[in-house]
Design a protein around this motif. Structure first.
Motif, mmCIF file in Angstrom:
data_model
loop_
_atom_site.group_PDB
_atom_site.id
_atom_site.type_symbol
_atom_site.label_atom_id
_atom_site.label_comp_id
_atom_site.label_asym_id
_atom_site.label_seq_id
_atom_site.Cartn_x
_atom_site.Cartn_y
_atom_site.Cartn_z
ATOM 1 N N THR A 81 0.852 -1.197 0.000
ATOM 2 C CA THR A 81 0.000 0.000 0.000
ATOM 3 C C THR A 81 0.886 1.245 0.000
ATOM 4 O O THR A 81 2.037 1.205 0.447
ATOM 5 C CB THR A 81 -0.894 0.028 1.265
ATOM 6 O OG1 THR A 81 -0.058 -0.064 2.427
ATOM 7 C CG2 THR A 81 -1.886 -1.129 1.237
ATOM 8 N N LEU A 82 0.310 2.338 -0.483
ATOM 9 C CA LEU A 82 1.037 3.615 -0.507
ATOM 10 C C LEU A 82 0.755 4.312 0.825
ATOM 11 O O LEU A 82 -0.338 4.818 1.064
ATOM 12 C CB LEU A 82 0.549 4.476 -1.683
ATOM 13 C CG LEU A 82 1.209 5.842 -1.847
ATOM 14 C CD1 LEU A 82 2.723 5.727 -2.006
ATOM 15 C CD2 LEU A 82 0.590 6.588 -3.028
ATOM 16 N N GLU A 83 1.735 4.271 1.702
ATOM 17 C CA GLU A 83 1.571 4.806 3.067
ATOM 18 C C GLU A 83 1.678 6.322 3.076
ATOM 19 O O GLU A 83 0.905 7.008 3.744
ATOM 20 C CB GLU A 83 2.655 4.177 3.958
ATOM 21 C CG GLU A 83 2.691 4.650 5.395
ATOM 22 C CD GLU A 83 1.543 4.098 6.226
ATOM 23 O OE1 GLU A 83 0.811 3.220 5.704
ATOM 24 O OE2 GLU A 83 1.366 4.563 7.371
ATOM 25 N N PHE A 97 6.071 3.213 1.163
ATOM 26 C CA PHE A 97 5.209 2.075 0.867
ATOM 27 C C PHE A 97 5.216 1.140 2.065
ATOM 28 O O PHE A 97 6.171 1.126 2.849
ATOM 29 C CB PHE A 97 5.713 1.351 -0.393
ATOM 30 C CG PHE A 97 5.805 2.277 -1.580
ATOM 31 C CD1 PHE A 97 6.935 3.066 -1.771
ATOM 32 C CD2 PHE A 97 4.751 2.391 -2.483
ATOM 33 C CE1 PHE A 97 7.009 3.955 -2.858
ATOM 34 C CE2 PHE A 97 4.823 3.260 -3.562
ATOM 35 C CZ PHE A 97 5.953 4.050 -3.745
ATOM 36 N N LEU A 98 4.128 0.365 2.227
ATOM 37 C CA LEU A 98 3.987 -0.478 3.420
ATOM 38 C C LEU A 98 3.507 -1.873 3.056
ATOM 39 O O LEU A 98 2.582 -2.016 2.243
ATOM 40 C CB LEU A 98 2.993 0.165 4.398
ATOM 41 C CG LEU A 98 2.552 -0.681 5.605
ATOM 42 C CD1 LEU A 98 3.746 -1.012 6.504
ATOM 43 C CD2 LEU A 98 1.472 0.060 6.399
ATOM 44 N N LEU A 99 4.177 -2.852 3.642
ATOM 45 C CA LEU A 99 3.681 -4.236 3.581
ATOM 46 C C LEU A 99 3.459 -4.693 5.018
ATOM 47 O O LEU A 99 4.367 -4.629 5.840
ATOM 48 C CB LEU A 99 4.682 -5.164 2.892
ATOM 49 C CG LEU A 99 4.258 -6.646 2.837
ATOM 50 C CD1 LEU A 99 3.013 -6.831 1.976
ATOM 51 C CD2 LEU A 99 5.415 -7.511 2.317
ATOM 52 N N PHE A 114 4.355 -8.203 11.417
ATOM 53 C CA PHE A 114 5.376 -7.207 11.085
ATOM 54 C C PHE A 114 4.763 -6.077 10.278
ATOM 55 O O PHE A 114 3.706 -6.186 9.666
ATOM 56 C CB PHE A 114 6.516 -7.845 10.269
ATOM 57 C CG PHE A 114 6.052 -8.277 8.899
ATOM 58 C CD1 PHE A 114 5.528 -9.554 8.687
ATOM 59 C CD2 PHE A 114 6.102 -7.410 7.808
ATOM 60 C CE1 PHE A 114 5.055 -9.943 7.431
ATOM 61 C CE2 PHE A 114 5.651 -7.787 6.563
ATOM 62 C CZ PHE A 114 5.129 -9.064 6.365
ATOM 63 N N ASN A 115 5.465 -4.929 10.316
ATOM 64 C CA ASN A 115 5.255 -3.852 9.340
ATOM 65 C C ASN A 115 6.588 -3.647 8.638
ATOM 66 O O ASN A 115 7.627 -3.529 9.300
ATOM 67 C CB ASN A 115 4.854 -2.542 10.033
ATOM 68 C CG ASN A 115 3.366 -2.523 10.390
ATOM 69 O OD1 ASN A 115 2.536 -2.979 9.606
ATOM 70 N ND2 ASN A 115 3.042 -2.022 11.569
ATOM 71 N N LEU A 116 6.555 -3.645 7.299
ATOM 72 C CA LEU A 116 7.763 -3.356 6.537
ATOM 73 C C LEU A 116 7.517 -2.070 5.743
ATOM 74 O O LEU A 116 6.683 -2.026 4.850
ATOM 75 C CB LEU A 116 8.085 -4.517 5.589
ATOM 76 C CG LEU A 116 9.190 -4.301 4.561
ATOM 77 C CD1 LEU A 116 10.497 -3.837 5.199
ATOM 78 C CD2 LEU A 116 9.426 -5.576 3.749
ATOM 79 N N PHE A 117 8.192 -0.999 6.195
ATOM 80 C CA PHE A 117 8.072 0.291 5.495
ATOM 81 C C PHE A 117 9.238 0.432 4.508
ATOM 82 O O PHE A 117 10.374 0.056 4.830
ATOM 83 C CB PHE A 117 8.126 1.461 6.495
ATOM 84 C CG PHE A 117 6.946 1.536 7.416
ATOM 85 C CD1 PHE A 117 6.980 0.917 8.664
ATOM 86 C CD2 PHE A 117 5.784 2.220 7.038
ATOM 87 C CE1 PHE A 117 5.887 0.982 9.520
ATOM 88 C CE2 PHE A 117 4.685 2.288 7.889
ATOM 89 C CZ PHE A 117 4.745 1.667 9.134
ATOM 90 N N TYR A 118 8.948 0.971 3.325
ATOM 91 C CA TYR A 118 9.965 1.151 2.286
ATOM 92 C C TYR A 118 9.821 2.571 1.764
ATOM 93 O O TYR A 118 8.763 2.947 1.238
ATOM 94 C CB TYR A 118 9.720 0.146 1.162
ATOM 95 C CG TYR A 118 10.647 0.209 -0.017
ATOM 96 C CD1 TYR A 118 10.135 0.235 -1.317
ATOM 97 C CD2 TYR A 118 12.035 0.199 0.118
ATOM 98 C CE1 TYR A 118 10.970 0.252 -2.425
ATOM 99 C CE2 TYR A 118 12.878 0.202 -0.986
ATOM 100 C CZ TYR A 118 12.342 0.226 -2.250
ATOM 101 O OH TYR A 118 13.169 0.233 -3.358
#
Ligand code: TA6
Length: 277
Positions: A81-83, A97-99, A114-118
């Motif tokens: 998703t576009l955070e 971006f977020l997974l 987990f949260n993976l922010f990019y």
């Protein structure tokens, strides 16, 4: 071709733009002063299922073959998703971006939360990529991660990679045995698939597209993978042209030589800065 609503554009100006596909948060284009710096195969598949062959796929939570799920983990084949939408900040444009863990990832990966922010930041002749892994569960977990960067080149035979001399590397082309790099500059004239362990934090990759060089500076990503499938492997990759090995080189920044443990509530932050010189 990717569907328009899958792609997020970060426009610094007409000559400096990067595009991120929400499938895998795969950065599929980095236009730097009008020159495309990344390779994407002409035969890449954009069906929101298969990993995109090229650009900068994100490897997480596992580099390489994985007994719990797909090779290189689920991040590059998941819908992100576009955070934080693209926003200009001085002389850069950034987006995040977020997974997040979901039913699919929990089923595969032992119910880990987990949260993976990019975060992608494009600047003048610079691209900065930041990973931020957060353990949102009650138990620790282990992972490996890597930015699987496909650089575009006019001729792979002319590419050199610095910063690897004296490092131990695992050579997947030679039964995954360990060797020590003896060359100041690594060149690629055949099938190469090496994991360099614990290199210095800076590598210069020369003779990329537009005869430009890229300095890759890594933080918390101690390992470097160098890969080119060359002719034989290229022929058996359905999403890669038989001759395309000549116009790409993968120089990948990762935390992959050993798993990174992350306790409950903890964060792992890492980054790569690519400067075109
Ligand atoms: O780049 C290193 C590597 O692990 C190679 O061994 C090769 O498998 C490459 O990744 C591409 O993997 P993929 O699953 O995208 O075909």
């Amino acid at each position: 071709m990717a569907a328009a609503d899958d792609v997020v554009e970060l426009n610094l100006d007409q000559e400096n733009i990067c595009k991120v596909n929400l499938h895998g948060a795969t950065l599929t284009s980095w236009l730097c002063d009008g020159t495309e710096m990344l390779f994407v195969s002409q035969q890449a598949v954009f069906n929101n299922v298969k990993a995109i062959r090229g650009g900068i796929p994100i490897v997480y939570p596992h580099f390489g073959p994985w007994e719990l799920g797909p090779q290189h983990g689920f991040a590059r084949i998941s819908r992100w998703t576009l955070e934080k939408p693209p926003a200009k900040d001085g002389d850069t444009v950034s987006a995040t971006f977020l997974l997040q863990d979901n039913e699919n990832t929990r089923q595969m990966w032992q119910d880990n939360r987990f949260n993976l922010f990019y975060t992608v930041i494009i600047g003048k002749r610079q691209l900065k990529l930041k990973l931020d892994v957060r353990n949102e569960g009650n138990d620790s977990f282990e992972f490996t991660t890597l930015l699987h960067t496909y650089f575009k080149t006019l001729d792979v035979n002319k590419v050199t990679i610095s910063g690897l001399k004296s490092l131990k590397y695992i050579d997947k082309v030679r039964q995954s045995k360990k060797f020590v790099e003896e060359n100041d500059l690594v060149t690629v004239k055949e099938f190469v698939d090496r994991l360099y362990i614990g290199s210095v934090d800076r590598n210069e990759v020369t003779n990329l597209n537009g005869n430009q060089n890229v300095v890759m500076t890594r933080v918390n990503l101690p390992d470097v993978v160098v890969w080119n499938p060359w002719q034989e492997k290229a022929k058996v990759m359905s999403d890669f042209g038989d001759e395309e090995y000549k116009e790409m080189i993968c120089v990948e920044a990762g935390y992959v030589a050993k798993p990174r443990s992350l306790s409950a509530g903890a964060r792992f932050e890492a980054s790569v800065v690519l400067d075109v010189i």
